[in-house]
Each structure stands twice: as C-alpha cells, then as structure tokens.
Design a protein around this motif. Structure first.
Motif, PDB file in Angstrom:
ATOM      1  N   ARG A  39      33.110  -8.604  65.390  1.00  0.00           N
ATOM      2  CA  ARG A  39      33.813  -9.037  64.179  1.00  0.00           C
ATOM      3  C   ARG A  39      33.560 -10.516  63.900  1.00  0.00           C
ATOM      4  NH1 ARG A  39      37.908  -5.630  62.109  1.00  0.00           N
ATOM      5  NH2 ARG A  39      38.255  -3.752  63.344  1.00  0.00           N
ATOM      6  N   GLU A  40      33.487 -11.310  64.971  1.00  0.00           N
ATOM      7  CA  GLU A  40      33.212 -12.746  64.793  1.00  0.00           C
ATOM      8  C   GLU A  40      31.773 -12.966  64.318  1.00  0.00           C
ATOM      9  OE1 GLU A  40      34.675 -11.423  67.486  1.00  0.00           O
ATOM     10  OE2 GLU A  40      36.705 -12.132  67.009  1.00  0.00           O
ATOM     11  N   ILE A  41      30.862 -12.118  64.798  1.00  0.00           N
ATOM     12  CA  ILE A  41      29.448 -12.248  64.420  1.00  0.00           C
ATOM     13  C   ILE A  41      29.249 -11.984  62.932  1.00  0.00           C
ATOM     14  CG2 ILE A  41      27.155 -11.220  64.700  1.00  0.00           C
ATOM     15  CD1 ILE A  41      27.939 -10.723  67.665  1.00  0.00           C
TER      16      ILE A  41
ATOM     17  N   GLU B 116      33.070 -12.717  57.476  1.00  0.00           N
ATOM     18  CA  GLU B 116      33.558 -12.218  56.189  1.00  0.00           C
ATOM     19  C   GLU B 116      32.572 -11.269  55.504  1.00  0.00           C
ATOM     20  OE1 GLU B 116      36.548 -12.590  54.518  1.00  0.00           O
ATOM     21  OE2 GLU B 116      37.121 -13.261  56.525  1.00  0.00           O
ATOM     22  N   ARG B 117      31.369 -11.122  56.088  1.00  0.00           N
ATOM     23  CA  ARG B 117      30.397 -10.188  55.499  1.00  0.00           C
ATOM     24  C   ARG B 117      30.824  -8.740  55.681  1.00  0.00           C
ATOM     25  NH1 ARG B 117      25.839  -9.501  57.832  1.00  0.00           N
ATOM     26  NH2 ARG B 117      26.036 -10.898  59.621  1.00  0.00           N
ATOM     27  N   GLY B 118      31.662  -8.490  56.688  1.00  0.00           N
ATOM     28  CA  GLY B 118      32.025  -7.113  56.993  1.00  0.00           C
ATOM     29  C   GLY B 118      33.519  -6.879  56.957  1.00  0.00           C
ATOM     30  N   CYS B 119      33.884  -5.704  56.499  1.00  0.00           N
ATOM     31  CA  CYS B 119      35.285  -5.273  56.493  1.00  0.00           C
ATOM     32  C   CYS B 119      35.317  -3.879  57.129  1.00  0.00           C
ATOM     33  CB  CYS B 119      35.840  -5.232  55.070  1.00  0.00           C
ATOM     34  SG  CYS B 119      37.539  -4.619  54.931  1.00  0.00           S
ATOM     35  N   ILE B 120      36.122  -3.710  58.176  1.00  0.00           N
ATOM     36  CA  ILE B 120      36.200  -2.435  58.893  1.00  0.00           C
ATOM     37  C   ILE B 120      37.620  -1.888  58.769  1.00  0.00           C
ATOM     38  CG2 ILE B 120      35.887  -1.269  61.108  1.00  0.00           C
ATOM     39  CD1 ILE B 120      34.008  -3.531  61.932  1.00  0.00           C
TER      40      ILE B 120
END
Length: 451
Positions: free
Chosen positions: A320-322, A325-329
């Motif tokens: 999630r840190e990697i 904000e590009r990803g939302c799960i």
C-alpha cells in the motif's frame, strides 16, 4: 417507462441463489413492479437476498436442504442439482398455500424462474399457472453449452491439449478452450444440467438478458429453435430497472470519493466477481503488475477470495505504501456506479455476463481474465468478436500483466478499443430508448403478461 400502480396481479420470481443470477432476476422484478405487477420472490435460504433492499417486494424463503459440506465444496453443478431436487416439494407447497390464501386483487398470474431453477415448472403445471424462463447468460453461452452435449456424444470431449486452439464446429467464434465447461470437467451430471436448462418444456415464453445489437444472429437462431415459444431479449436489464442494490456483499462507496479525485479515463477497475478465487502467487503477480504499470487502479479484493487469507494479508509487504494514492483497494464496490464514472478507463474483469453487460453499457474496454464457465465465452466475444478487450490467456505473470495494462490504458491499441466500446455503448442506448429493440421487446413482454 413511467411507474404504474399494481393492477396486473402477482408475479412469483424464483431466482438462482448466486449473485450473477440474483441481480437480473431482482432487476426484472423491479421493472415489472414499476409497470403494475405485484412481486413475490420465493428463494432458497442459501444466499438469501436482502429484503430491505426491495421494500416493494414480498420475500418467501423455502428450505433448500443444502448441507454445509455441499455449500463449501464449490461444486456449483452439484449444488444446483441438489437445489432442484430439494426445493421442488417445498416450492409446490409454498405456491399452493399462496394461491389458497390469495385475495382477488393479488391473484398469482405467472411464475418466472431462472433457467437453473427448473424445479419451479412442476408447481406451475400443478396449479395451472403460466411460467416464463429467465436466461441470465448470453445466447452464445447457451448455444455453446448445447454444443457441449453433441461434442461429448462425438467423443470430442475431453479434448486433447493440441486441440485447445482449434475452432469448435458450428461455433466458429469459439475455440475448444473457450467452451463453458465446469471447473470439474464435463461429468454426466453437468450434461444433465445443460439438458434441463435449455428444455423450455411447458413454459409460455423466454426472457433473455441480452441485446439485439450484440447477438442478433444468435437470437434469430435461438428463436427458430424455440418456435413457437416467443423470446423477449430485453437487456441490459439494469438499464431499465429502478436504481436499487441487490448485492449479497456490502458495497464500499468510499471508492467513489477516491474516483472523484482522479483524471478522466485514468483508472483501471479490477474485479473478478463474486465466486472466483485466486491463490497467493496470482495475487502477488497481479499486485506487482499493477504497481509496475504505473497506472491508477481501483482493486476489489473480495474477502475469502484468496484461500487462507481473510482479506489482503497476502499482498506483498509494504504494498500500500509502494502504490500510495495511485491505488485504492476495497472489499466490494458499487460496480455500476464505478463503471459509469468518468475516471474509469478500463475494466479488468472475470467476464461474468452481468459485468460484461455493465461494462459495454458504459463504453468501458476490458482486460479479460475468465475463470470458468460462461466467462470464457464472454471473454472471447469481448476480445475477438466485439473488439472491446484483450484477453489474458496464460498463467498470471507480472510482466505480461504490466504490458496488458499499458496496452489498454496508454497505448493506441487501447484507444481503438475504447472507441469501439463507445460505439457499442451508443448502439445499446438506441436499443433501450423508445422505439429501440429492447424497449419494444419489453413493451411486448408486458402486453404478453397482461393477457
């Protein structure tokens, strides 16, 4: 179509207790209710729909006799055959009580049952009620399932690995590997289920959740096969139905707030449906493929979809840190709202028929990764026939995933698919508007049911 007060009597709906079947049945119920029919949903206790989502319906559970072992087996064919065996008598008893207690203005006029819930026909015959079948898959899937029986008789199933890329006779768009076989192969009970599904028996009509502009030639062939029983293709049902939620899982609407912050067509939405499972290795490959593509993504990771994991524990450490904000799960998403959002530019899907129709209706191109059954047919049509997607056909591998995502979201190939998807969306919109084929078929169905 404007909503009408109840004036046509009561329709009993018999849904199949899986998400991909519940959705279209309840959508059909909402459409019929808006046109003056009272609705009763008779359903199994297994995967019961939530009555609070449809206050206007009456819900009547019946015992289904499924054991915990049967439910946990994952053998859908065995579960469906057990449901048809176990529910036949309770359903007939339920219908008998209902007809004995009914008031004149609430008289049961028709039973509409999912093609997989064919036990309902016996009660319709016994009580001299009209019955209608609802088909919740594509017509192409129906034709390919029927073809499986013929291929089995000709000893073409199981097929050799060398034949997997060969075209199926009389199904020229499909290869052998695209046939909608069970994950357990093609046992005799699977063939029995197919035989029951596509035997219209004493039904007075067949409703199909599909669209003339997608499957015109297949619909014409199917109408000839069923003649003189009429077929009413009135899809996509979710476009006619009043807005409601029929999800068996809680939808996380916070992802819409996240989407609101993203640029137009920049987000890849990933959801592999309500039944499919993926192992830890596949999850890791998906995760790194998404991260390495450098594209924004909204990823539905359904609780329980990763064996041995409650939710996202199997994701790489620090993932999630990697991605930041590009990803939302999320655990589950309001899919129709997500696909209609301007930020969504692609859909990585298992290609269940509901998901395929919802993506097509919003003009969203697809990455197709079917898991089993009709998903294979839909994926082949999306990628090969309609040209609105690309299919991942090999074992999930991060570099291939990264390339596929960039092909869809960044490259000119994806832009061409997006253009084709928008063109099909426009055709769908014509079909559901007044004077369009789905609109007219729905109007004819309502007239048919009102006699």
């Amino acid at each position: 179509m404007e909503e009408q007060p109840p004036r046509h009597g009561r329709v009993v709906l018999v849904p199949c207790p899986f998400q991909g079947h519940l959705n279209p049945m309840l959508q059909l119920g909402a459409i019929l209710h808006s046109q003056g029919f009272s609705i009763t949903v008779v359903h199994s206790k297994f995967n019961s729909p939530n009555p609070s989502c449809h206050h206007e319906f009456t819900f009547q559970p019946i015992p289904d006799g499924l054991s915990p072992d049967e439910i946990s087996s994952g053998n859908l064919v065995a579960i469906l055959l057990a449901l048809n065996c176990n529910c036949k008598t309770p359903f007939q008893e339920c219908m008998t009580r209902m007809t004995q207690q009914q008031k004149p203005d609430g008289k049961v006029t028709c039973i509409i049952y999912d093609e997989l819930m064919y036990f309902a026909e016996a009660a319709a015959i016994h009580l001299k009620l009209s019955s209608i079948i609802l088909c919740t898959t594509s017509v192409a899937t129906a034709q390919s399932r029927v073809a499986i029986r013929q291929l089995k008789e000709e000893d073409c199933i199981p097929w050799q690995d060398s034949m997997s890329q060969d075209r199926v006779p009389n199904l020229h768009s499909l290869r052998f590997k695209d046939l909608p076989v069970s994950i357990f192969g093609v046992p005799d009970n699977f063939l029995d289920l197919i035989s029951q599904m596509y035997n219209v028996r004493t039904s007075s009509a067949v409703i199909w959740n599909t669209i003339d502009c997608l499957e015109q030639s297949s619909l014409e062939q199917q109408q000839q096969r069923y003649c003189p029983i009429p077929i009413f293709p009135i899809g996509p049902l979710h476009k006619f139905a009043p807005v409601s939620c029929s999800s068996l899982l809680n939808e996380d609407t916070s992802c819409i707030t996240w989407l609101d912050k993203q640029p137009c067509n920049s987000v890849l939405y990933i959801s592999l449906g309500s039944l499919a499972s993926i192992d830890e290795t596949e999850v890791a490959e998906m995760a790194w493929g998404l991260a390495n593509s450098w594209q924004r993504f909204l990823w539905v990771v359904r609780p329980g979809s990763i064996p041995g994991s409650e939710w996202t524990e199997s994701l790489p450490e620090g993932y999630r840190e990697i991605v930041g904000e590009r990803g939302c799960i999320v655990k589950w998403a309001p899919q129709k709202e997500v696909l209609a959002h301007s930020a969504v530019g692609g859909f990585w899907s298992h290609c269940g028929w509901n998901s395929t129709l919802e993506s097509i209706s919003e003009g969203v191109p697809m990455i197709c990764k079917p898991c089993f059954g009709d998903q294979r047919v839909n994926a082949r049509y999306a990628s090969y026939v309609w040209g609105i997607g690309l299919q991942l056909e090999n074992k999930l591998e991060r570099k291939e995933i990264e390339r596929a995502i960039r092909r869809l979201m960044v490259d000119s190939e994806g832009e061409e698919m997006r253009h084709k998807a928008k063109n099909i969306k426009e055709k769908v919109e014509i079909c559901i508007k007044e004077g369009g084929s789905s609109y007219n078929n729905l109007k004819m169905l309502l007239e048919f049911m009102s006699f």
